[in-house]
Design an enzyme around this catalytic site. Structure first.
Site, short mmCIF file in Angstrom:
data_model
loop_
_atom_site.label_atom_id
_atom_site.label_comp_id
_atom_site.label_asym_id
_atom_site.label_seq_id
_atom_site.Cartn_x
_atom_site.Cartn_y
_atom_site.Cartn_z
N GLU A 1 43.78 37.84 41.02
CA GLU A 1 44.69 38.60 41.90
C GLU A 1 45.83 39.28 41.16
O GLU A 1 46.98 39.23 41.59
CB GLU A 1 45.23 37.67 42.99
CG GLU A 1 44.13 37.04 43.81
CD GLU A 1 44.62 36.04 44.87
OE1 GLU A 1 45.84 35.91 45.06
OE2 GLU A 1 43.76 35.42 45.52
N ASN B 1 38.90 38.03 39.20
CA ASN B 1 38.65 37.69 40.60
C ASN B 1 39.78 38.24 41.48
O ASN B 1 40.95 38.12 41.13
CB ASN B 1 38.64 36.14 40.70
CG ASN B 1 38.18 35.61 42.03
OD1 ASN B 1 37.12 36.00 42.53
ND2 ASN B 1 38.95 34.70 42.62
N HIS C 1 37.34 37.66 51.61
CA HIS C 1 37.90 37.03 52.81
C HIS C 1 37.88 38.11 53.89
O HIS C 1 38.70 39.04 53.88
CB HIS C 1 39.33 36.55 52.55
CG HIS C 1 39.41 35.44 51.55
ND1 HIS C 1 38.89 34.18 51.81
CD2 HIS C 1 39.92 35.38 50.29
CE1 HIS C 1 39.10 33.40 50.75
NE2 HIS C 1 39.71 34.10 49.81
N GLU D 1 34.70 33.77 47.25
CA GLU D 1 35.49 33.00 48.22
C GLU D 1 35.15 33.43 49.64
O GLU D 1 36.02 33.57 50.51
CB GLU D 1 36.99 33.19 47.96
CG GLU D 1 37.42 32.80 46.58
CD GLU D 1 38.92 32.95 46.33
OE1 GLU D 1 39.70 33.08 47.31
OE2 GLU D 1 39.32 32.93 45.16
N ASP E 1 34.53 34.03 53.29
CA ASP E 1 34.68 33.48 54.64
C ASP E 1 34.88 34.66 55.57
O ASP E 1 35.48 35.66 55.20
CB ASP E 1 35.76 32.39 54.76
CG ASP E 1 37.13 32.77 54.25
OD1 ASP E 1 37.38 33.96 53.98
OD2 ASP E 1 37.99 31.87 54.14
O1 G2I Z 1 44.57 31.83 49.86
C1 G2I Z 1 43.18 31.75 49.92
C2 G2I Z 1 42.56 31.87 48.57
C3 G2I Z 1 42.84 33.26 48.00
N1 G2I Z 1 42.25 33.43 46.69
C4 G2I Z 1 42.59 32.41 45.71
C5 G2I Z 1 42.34 31.02 46.26
O2 G2I Z 1 42.74 30.04 45.31
C6 G2I Z 1 43.05 30.81 47.56
O3 G2I Z 1 42.79 29.47 47.97
C7 G2I Z 1 43.77 28.83 48.74
C8 G2I Z 1 43.30 27.44 49.09
O4 G2I Z 1 42.17 27.54 49.90
C9 G2I Z 1 44.40 26.70 49.86
O5 G2I Z 1 44.03 25.35 50.04
O6 G2I Z 1 44.96 28.78 48.00
C10 G2I Z 1 46.02 28.23 48.78
C11 G2I Z 1 47.33 28.33 48.00
O7 G2I Z 1 47.56 29.60 47.53
C12 G2I Z 1 45.71 26.77 49.11
O8 G2I Z 1 46.73 26.24 49.94
C13 G2I Z 1 47.42 25.15 49.42
C14 G2I Z 1 48.67 24.96 50.26
O9 G2I Z 1 49.50 26.11 50.11
C15 G2I Z 1 49.44 23.76 49.81
O10 G2I Z 1 50.50 23.52 50.68
C16 G2I Z 1 48.51 22.55 49.74
O11 G2I Z 1 49.19 21.45 49.18
O12 G2I Z 1 46.63 24.00 49.45
C17 G2I Z 1 47.30 22.89 48.88
C18 G2I Z 1 46.31 21.74 48.75
O13 G2I Z 1 45.74 21.44 49.97
#
Ligand code: G2I
Length: 482
Positions: A171, A215, A252, A280, A282
């Protein structure tokens, strides 16, 4: 960019409202169903992974270690998918929460499970402005450069040989502005736009057998400005021999927003000589609209030989980062949705992929790092017994230059501060050095520890690295500790 329902930050604003439903006392890890074996010719496969494998592709899911106590979650992962991306566990804040101290427990949990099932593993992600530990933003430019390379070396080094593809940089492009505009981040502010290239070069040296991907989200529409920016970068990297093997389209999406030129987009990246992976996926929505969107994305990938696999960003709607959009293939009770059936059908209909791509890009030009160069033998290991010892290993080389990693090892007692010295045999000069402090010049090199890696426990080691001009050499080095 009409195709993406998410806000300009990739949707991370949604994350605050996302409910992490932690699986409670659902019992121990499920007895895993063995990955579906090969499917007899003519028969339709009954799981996503087995269906994708028929055309030489993988079908993966993002997995969170925190949900692995949910036995249905693990059983569904094992039964349906033959690849995995750790959802958060390999990110910088998870793996290097404080400078120079690395933590792999959660990621290792996913990796060892995946390995035991023979799954492909995608590494996500090494350099990203988000989920960065706070210490990174306080660094000076030279410190940040050294920290970035050190992070890449350690994380890729830990998983060396186990990762199919790494999202090296994630990103980096901005959502608005002229074609080619990068998002402002600590990396652009301190290192300039060249940080992407620096990261890819370091990554190739750290694990020459992993595919190296760029990515991003909102690069699904072939003609959008953001897509064109990434396209131009990949084209430039290929022309100049900067190592890059794949582009990850996060995708996404929402039902009805799959761009009409989505397949053309995959094809245009592939035509640059890189693999494309949907990383990714969805798609928000439900019923037949969601199923149609999933079918189109699947068909777009299977129509392009270099689209090597698809990863959905989670197994069940229950744990999705955007669970309110019900964007995945299994509902909150692990029932197969209409979208699941559409994907399975499209994978089963794919014709075999006849041109599997090589693991890494072929050496197309004399520029540095276009392909992995073999590691040369390290310098002779000096006797350990003194306070510390050091060995120099060549990790990459190209006409006129090379990259080395130096391992500094403590003897039978702990070391607090170290200095490594060697003499170049034929006029080599160091051009950049990380995770150490260089002093002196000329053919005699002296490198002392950086402020954060001077303490080494008895029998343990740390590393520093450098790039140098001249022909690759591995002189023997001495190590002293005060
Ligand atoms: O934002 C969606 C995705 C966009 N592209 C990069 C990916 O790495 C990203 O994944 C998401 C995860 O699916 C989430 O799970 O990235 C988020 C953070 O940027 C993740 O969220 C985080 C929460 O912000 C935290 O509060 C939490 O502790 O997930 C953490 C673990 O559950």
């Amino acid at each position: 960019m009409g195709e993406n329902p998410l806000p300009a930050d990739g949707g991370r604003r949604l994350v605050g409202t996302r409910r992490l439903l932690v699986a409670g006392a659902l019992g121990v890890l499920g007895t895993a169903t063995v990955l579906a074996a090969s499917v007899p010719a003519g028969a339709a496969a009954g799981t996503l992974g087995a269906a994708a494998a028929q055309s030489g592709r993988y079908y993966g899911a993002a997995i969170a270690a925190g949900h692995m106590n949910d036995s249905t979650y693990v059983a569904t992962w094992d039964r349906e998918f033959n690849a995995v991306t750790p959802e958060n566990e390999m990110k910088w804040d998870a793996t290097e929460p404080s400078r120079g101290s690395f933590r792999f427990t959660s990621a290792d949990q996913i990796v060892s499970h995946a390995q035991s099932k023979g799954m492909k593993i995608r590494g996500h992600t090494l350099v990203w402005h988000n989920q960065l530990p706070s210490w990174v933003s306080g660094l000076s430019a030279s410190d940040l450069r050294s920290a970035m390379v050190n992070h890449i070396n350690n994380v890729m080094g830990h998983y060396k040989g186990k990762i199919y593809a790494w999202d090296v940089v994630n990103e980096a492009f901005a959502d608005g502005g002229a074609v080619g505009t990068l998002r402002s981040s600590v990396f652009t502010q301190k290192l300039g736009n060249g940080f992407i290239e620096e990261a890819f070069r370091a990554a190739r040296a750290a694990d020459p057998n992993a595919k190296l991907c760029y990515n991003d989200y909102n690069i699904d529409n072939a003609t959008a400005a953001k897509t064109q920016g990434v396209y131009n970068m990949v084209k430039d990297f290929k022309a100049r021999g900067v190592p890059i093997d794949c582009v990850g389209l996060q995708s996404h999406l929402s039902s009805g927003s799959v761009p009409s030129n989505y397949q053309q987009n995959i094809a245009q990246f592939a035509a640059l000589g890189v693999d494309v992976q949907i990383t990714e996926l969805d798609i928000g929505g439900s019923g037949s609209a969601q199923a149609d969107a999933y079918r189109r994305v699947t068909q777009a990938c299977t129509a392009v030989p270099r689209c090597t696999g698809i990863t959905v960003w989670g197994v069940t709607d229950k744990y999705s980062w955007r669970s309110g959009d019900t964007p995945l293939l299994f509902d909150g009770n692990y029932n197969k949705k209409q979208a699941y059936t559409a994907v399975l059908g499209a994978l089963n209909a794919a014709t075999p992929n006849t041109s599997p791509s090589p693991t890494t890009s072929p050496n197309t030009s004399p520029s540095p790092n276009t392909s992995p160069s073999p590691r040369t033998s390290p310098s002779p290991t000096p006797p350990v017994g003194g306070a510390c010892s050091a060995t120099i290993e060549t990790t990459n080389s190209w006409p006129g230059g090379f990259q080395s990693t130096v391992t500094v090892r403590a003897g039978s007692s702990a070391v607090n501060g170290w200095t490594v010295k060697w003499t170049w045999p034929s006029g080599q000069t160091i051009s950049s050095l990380w995770s150490g402090t260089q002093s002196g010049s000329g053919s005699s090199v002296t490198v002392s520890n950086a402020p954060y890696n001077g303490s080494i426990a008895a029998g343990s080691s740390t590393t520093f690295g450098f790039t140098a001009n001249g022909s690759a050499a591995t002189p023997s080095a001495t190590c002293t500790s005060p």
